[in-house]
Design a protein around this motif. Sequence first.
Motif, mmCIF file in Angstrom:
data_model
loop_
_atom_site.group_PDB
_atom_site.id
_atom_site.type_symbol
_atom_site.label_atom_id
_atom_site.label_comp_id
_atom_site.label_asym_id
_atom_site.label_seq_id
_atom_site.Cartn_x
_atom_site.Cartn_y
_atom_site.Cartn_z
ATOM 1 N N GLU A 38 0.834 -1.186 0.000
ATOM 2 C CA GLU A 38 0.000 0.000 0.000
ATOM 3 C C GLU A 38 0.875 1.244 0.000
ATOM 4 O O GLU A 38 2.037 1.194 0.362
ATOM 5 C CB GLU A 38 -0.946 0.013 1.205
ATOM 6 N N GLU A 39 0.274 2.333 -0.472
ATOM 7 C CA GLU A 39 0.963 3.608 -0.430
ATOM 8 C C GLU A 39 0.029 4.633 0.189
ATOM 9 O O GLU A 39 -1.195 4.452 0.188
ATOM 10 C CB GLU A 39 1.425 4.054 -1.820
ATOM 11 N N ASP A 40 0.600 5.681 0.732
ATOM 12 C CA ASP A 40 -0.174 6.722 1.395
ATOM 13 C C ASP A 40 -0.120 8.009 0.592
ATOM 14 O O ASP A 40 0.921 8.352 0.007
ATOM 15 C CB ASP A 40 0.398 6.986 2.784
ATOM 16 N N VAL A 41 -1.235 8.701 0.574
ATOM 17 C CA VAL A 41 -1.318 10.046 0.020
ATOM 18 C C VAL A 41 -1.500 10.963 1.222
ATOM 19 O O VAL A 41 -2.473 10.821 1.979
ATOM 20 C CB VAL A 41 -2.499 10.192 -0.966
ATOM 21 N N LEU A 42 -0.552 11.852 1.422
ATOM 22 C CA LEU A 42 -0.570 12.764 2.560
ATOM 23 C C LEU A 42 -0.826 14.177 2.063
ATOM 24 O O LEU A 42 -0.170 14.630 1.114
ATOM 25 C CB LEU A 42 0.761 12.728 3.300
ATOM 26 N N VAL A 43 -1.761 14.861 2.686
ATOM 27 C CA VAL A 43 -2.064 16.241 2.321
ATOM 28 C C VAL A 43 -1.731 17.121 3.524
ATOM 29 O O VAL A 43 -2.316 16.965 4.600
ATOM 30 C CB VAL A 43 -3.551 16.413 1.930
ATOM 31 N N PHE A 44 -0.789 18.005 3.319
ATOM 32 C CA PHE A 44 -0.379 18.959 4.343
ATOM 33 C C PHE A 44 -0.763 20.358 3.902
ATOM 34 O O PHE A 44 -0.803 20.655 2.708
ATOM 35 C CB PHE A 44 1.147 18.942 4.528
#
Length: 107
Positions: A92-98
């Motif tokens: 799995e991969e993560d999409v991070l929104v900062f």
Amino acid sequence: PDQIGHYRGDRYVAAMRAIYTQAHAAIRPGGQLILILKDHIRDGQRVPTVERTIALCQDLGFVLTDRFQRRLTRLALWQRLRKEHGLPVVEEEDVLVFVRERKPLYD
């Protein structure tokens, strides 16, 4: 060999800190930094790259506003072979929104 993706440990963290520091300086308050990344396996153990990245970005003044995780539908050949042999694989991969914090109007 000089690509950051080949760096490990403290060398990787230092390089990414420099990049995220420059991103923080370039992004206006309220602007977004969106990252897509995943953990990796080293010496048979999962390395928590995503969690370390979150901590690093927050330390630099970014606020994590969203996090999405998606399962990878296609693994690379070497990952499929590892999985077939019962070895750990990150699937799995993560999409991070900062968001870069806005400065308050009044202190």
